[in-house]
Every structure is written in structure tokens, then in C-alpha cells.
Design a protein around this motif. Structure first.
Motif, mmCIF file in Angstrom:
data_model
loop_
_atom_site.group_PDB
_atom_site.id
_atom_site.type_symbol
_atom_site.label_atom_id
_atom_site.label_comp_id
_atom_site.label_asym_id
_atom_site.label_seq_id
_atom_site.Cartn_x
_atom_site.Cartn_y
_atom_site.Cartn_z
ATOM 1 N N PRO A 89 0.833 -1.207 0.000
ATOM 2 C CA PRO A 89 0.000 0.000 0.000
ATOM 3 C C PRO A 89 0.869 1.259 0.000
ATOM 4 N N ALA A 90 0.533 2.172 -0.881
ATOM 5 C CA ALA A 90 1.276 3.434 -1.022
ATOM 6 C C ALA A 90 2.756 3.195 -1.327
ATOM 7 N N GLY A 91 3.075 2.026 -1.866
ATOM 8 C CA GLY A 91 4.452 1.736 -2.251
ATOM 9 C C GLY A 91 5.379 1.314 -1.125
ATOM 10 N N VAL A 92 4.855 1.125 0.085
ATOM 11 C CA VAL A 92 5.714 0.698 1.196
ATOM 12 C C VAL A 92 6.077 -0.776 1.030
ATOM 13 N N ALA A 93 7.059 -1.215 1.771
ATOM 14 C CA ALA A 93 7.488 -2.611 1.697
ATOM 15 C C ALA A 93 6.366 -3.539 2.166
ATOM 16 N N ALA A 94 6.286 -4.684 1.521
ATOM 17 C CA ALA A 94 5.261 -5.679 1.835
ATOM 18 C C ALA A 94 5.557 -6.375 3.161
ATOM 19 N N VAL A 95 4.502 -6.878 3.785
ATOM 20 C CA VAL A 95 4.630 -7.654 5.022
ATOM 21 C C VAL A 95 5.577 -8.830 4.791
ATOM 22 N N GLY A 96 5.439 -9.514 3.657
ATOM 23 C CA GLY A 96 6.306 -10.647 3.347
ATOM 24 C C GLY A 96 7.770 -10.256 3.298
ATOM 25 N N PHE A 97 8.062 -9.089 2.705
ATOM 26 C CA PHE A 97 9.450 -8.614 2.684
ATOM 27 C C PHE A 97 9.978 -8.427 4.086
ATOM 28 N N HIS A 98 9.217 -7.740 4.938
ATOM 29 C CA HIS A 98 9.691 -7.476 6.296
ATOM 30 C C HIS A 98 10.021 -8.774 7.032
ATOM 31 N N LEU A 99 9.162 -9.765 6.899
ATOM 32 C CA LEU A 99 9.402 -11.035 7.593
ATOM 33 C C LEU A 99 10.662 -11.722 7.070
ATOM 34 N N LYS A 100 10.796 -11.787 5.751
ATOM 35 C CA LYS A 100 11.987 -12.418 5.181
ATOM 36 C C LYS A 100 13.237 -11.628 5.545
ATOM 37 N N HIS A 101 13.134 -10.311 5.517
ATOM 38 C CA HIS A 101 14.296 -9.467 5.812
ATOM 39 C C HIS A 101 14.741 -9.623 7.265
ATOM 40 N N ILE A 102 13.805 -9.667 8.187
ATOM 41 C CA ILE A 102 14.172 -9.844 9.595
ATOM 42 C C ILE A 102 14.962 -11.137 9.763
ATOM 43 N N ALA A 103 14.441 -12.227 9.231
ATOM 44 C CA ALA A 103 15.144 -13.508 9.368
ATOM 45 C C ALA A 103 16.526 -13.446 8.724
ATOM 46 N N GLY A 104 16.610 -12.862 7.557
ATOM 47 C CA GLY A 104 17.884 -12.812 6.841
ATOM 48 C C GLY A 104 18.905 -11.898 7.474
ATOM 49 N N VAL A 105 18.470 -10.730 7.907
ATOM 50 C CA VAL A 105 19.427 -9.766 8.455
ATOM 51 C C VAL A 105 19.993 -10.247 9.788
#
Length: 168
Positions: free
Chosen positions: A51-67
Motif C-alpha cells: 500500500p502506497a508503495g511501502v514494503a510488503a509484510v512478506g518482505f519485512h518477515l523475510k528481511h528480519i530472518a535474513g538480516v
């Protein structure tokens, strides 16, 4: 209804963890609890909406695990593996996982990070480490705290995205 205290206010400490890292572990555990509550019934078909071009929920979850994995590798004085670099490239890509699949990746990432914190030699917390290909300077404790801070930052962003998606 009684409100559950935040992790850092519960007075619990991990006896296998350097005291200096307890606040970072508490922040990770708090993020995990907040994500669990927020995403308990999250619809999988909205996981990759932006929404409004913000990062997707899926991205945030994958990014947290990866980072978490990447930052602890640097703290342990390791370079990133080809698998870690491949995971990094996939963080913004819908690979058909459910919200619960990705939440499980975060759960595992948080628990693995805390286990890795426990293995760190407290006498080396201020030791210098190089981050990324550019070899930017940090310390072991700096990387551990950044892992926790970065996780909480993405948890907050995810929370707002979920709330926006609920109203669309």
C-alpha cells in the motif's frame, strides 16, 4: 484483562547470556511476541501487497530472518556464504510462502540469534569487526545491538503496513 509486561520489564534474564547482550535479546523476544500477535490471522493473499508503495509484510518477515543471520555472521568474524547472499536477493520476492511460513522463519531466526549471542565471548564484545564487502567498521556488541534494533524497526514498519491493509 491483564496486559502482559514487555519482555524487558519481566525481570527474566538468560543465565547463559552475557549481561551486556540481555537488552538485545529482550528486544528480539519482544519483536517476536508482537509479530505473533499481529499476524495470527493475517491473510496470505495480502502478504505481498504494497500500500502506497511501502514494503510488503512478506518482505519485512523475510528481511528480519535474513538480516539477523547476516549480522551475526559478521559478529562471528565470518563473510557471508553464497546461501546468505542468495537469500538476500530473494527477500523482496513472493516465493509462495504463507504468512505462517515466514513467521516461522522469524521465530527460528530469533532463537538462533539468541543461541549465537550465548556463544559470544564477553571479552570480545568490543572487538572490531568488518561489515560487508566494503569492510565497514563495527564491534561485536554493535552488531548484536543493531540486529535487535533493526528487527524492531522492521517490526514497527510491518505493524503499520498491516494496519493500513486492514483498512483497505
Amino acid at each position: 484483562m491483564e496486559t502482559k509486561k514487555e519482555v524487558w520489564l519481566r525481570g527474566e534474564s538468560d543465565p547463559y547470556l552475557a549481561a551486556e547482550l540481555q537488552p538485545a535479546a529482550d528486544a528480539l523476544l519482544q519483536a517476536g511476541e508482537e509479530l505473533e500477535a499481529l499476524l495470527a490471522d493475517f491473510p496470505d493473499d495480502r502478504l505481498w501487497e504494497r500500500p502506497a508503495g511501502v514494503a510488503a509484510v512478506g518482505f519485512h518477515l523475510k528481511h528480519i530472518a535474513g538480516v539477523l543471520d547476516r549480522l551475526l555472521s559478521y559478529a562471528e568474524e565470518k563473510m557471508l556464504s553464497p546461501e546468505q547472499l542468495e537469500y538476500l536477493k530473494s527477500e523482496a520476492i513472493d516465493q509462495g510462502h504463507t504468512a505462517q511460513d515466514l513467521l516461522q522463519e522469524v521465530r527460528v531466526g530469533i532463537q538462533q540469534t539468541i543461541r549465537r549471542y550465548r556463544k559470544l565471548d564477553p571479552s570480545l564484545l568490543t572487538a572490531l569487526r568488518q561489515v560487508g564487502r566494503a569492510g565497514l567498521p563495527s564491534t561485536v556488541i554493535g552488531l548484536c545491538f543493531h540486529a535487535a534494533e533493526h528487527t524492531m524497526r522492521h517490526t514497527g514498519q510491518l505493524l503499520v503496513t498491516v494496519k493500513v491493509l486492514q483498512y483497505l
